[in-house]
Design a protein around this motif. Sequence first.
Motif, PDB file in Angstrom:
ATOM      1  N   ASN A  63      17.453 -34.362  21.062  1.00  0.00           N
ATOM      2  CA  ASN A  63      17.440 -34.246  22.633  1.00  0.00           C
ATOM      3  C   ASN A  63      17.843 -32.948  22.984  1.00  0.00           C
ATOM      4  O   ASN A  63      18.933 -32.398  22.292  1.00  0.00           O
ATOM      5  N   HIS A  64      17.694 -32.575  24.252  1.00  0.00           N
ATOM      6  CA  HIS A  64      18.403 -31.203  24.743  1.00  0.00           C
ATOM      7  C   HIS A  64      19.863 -31.384  25.103  1.00  0.00           C
ATOM      8  O   HIS A  64      20.430 -30.241  25.596  1.00  0.00           O
ATOM      9  N   ASP A 195      13.103 -25.900  19.975  1.00  0.00           N
ATOM     10  CA  ASP A 195      14.315 -25.231  19.922  1.00  0.00           C
ATOM     11  C   ASP A 195      14.460 -24.149  18.906  1.00  0.00           C
ATOM     12  O   ASP A 195      13.227 -23.614  18.244  1.00  0.00           O
ATOM     13  N   VAL A 201      11.976 -31.281  20.213  1.00  0.00           N
ATOM     14  CA  VAL A 201      13.088 -32.013  20.905  1.00  0.00           C
ATOM     15  C   VAL A 201      12.719 -32.479  22.400  1.00  0.00           C
ATOM     16  O   VAL A 201      11.911 -31.916  23.058  1.00  0.00           O
TER      17      VAL A 201
END
Length: 281
Positions: A63-64, A195, A201
């Motif tokens: 995830n970010h 990314d 992501v």
Amino acid sequence: MKHVYSGKIRDLYQDDNGDLILVASDKVSVYDVVLPTPIPDKGKLLTQLSLWWFEQLADVVPNHVISSTDVPAEWAGRAVRCRPLKMLTVECIARGYLAGLGLKEYEKQGSVSGVALPAGLVEGSKLPEPIFTPTTKATEGHDEFITFDEVVSEFGADMTTRLRDLTLEIYSRGAAVARERGIIIADTKVEFGIDAEGRVVLADEVLTSDSSRFWAVDEWEPGRPGGQRAMDKQFVRDWSSTLTDWDRTYPGPEIPADIVAATRARYVEAYERITGNTWES
């Protein structure tokens, strides 16, 4: 801090290091119109529930999130420091039950996003298995249903298969966890980006009361008059649909105090049931 983007609910900033700060507001939108009345704590509730789910799903997809605490003090609790991504321009939606626009599409076509469904389903019906029903990500107007093949034509077969598989895994994992805690996740929307290393992501929010439909397990009844009891923003949609003097265009109506309080209570209920934590604003 440079302001980069304003969405209906979130604002995006970038600092001198290139990190992004995603800030959730207390605003609520229905039918793509932001209403003038905020729901107290909504931004924090969405952010904290997303952060909880990001941790639960870390073994499914990166995830970010860089940090949930290294953010400006005035945004504490409602902001996330995150990595820049090249966002993919498709809304990835998983449905395990029939409701909302999915129900309307089924009633017209007998299918959703080109996925054929059995005859005789009603509002709240459980589907034979969760389905991937992508839509466009409209910058103006409304999102439109698109098929798997239409996503392939834009992103290629490998990427589209990856997006479908991740969306369904996120939904299935989340739905299983939530059901143990008394909540049905009827459907959910997720967003992905790429990314700097080329990885897919998970971004924005995940499995919240804005991006999902939450119903109580013990109250679920397919075809229930008036629909299922919502622990999400469907409650505000249902209220707004009773208004005879609003045509679903800007500006939206003020939300009465009792509807504001009831909406907040539903968001808190969903957060507490799912996470097991007591909400402290």
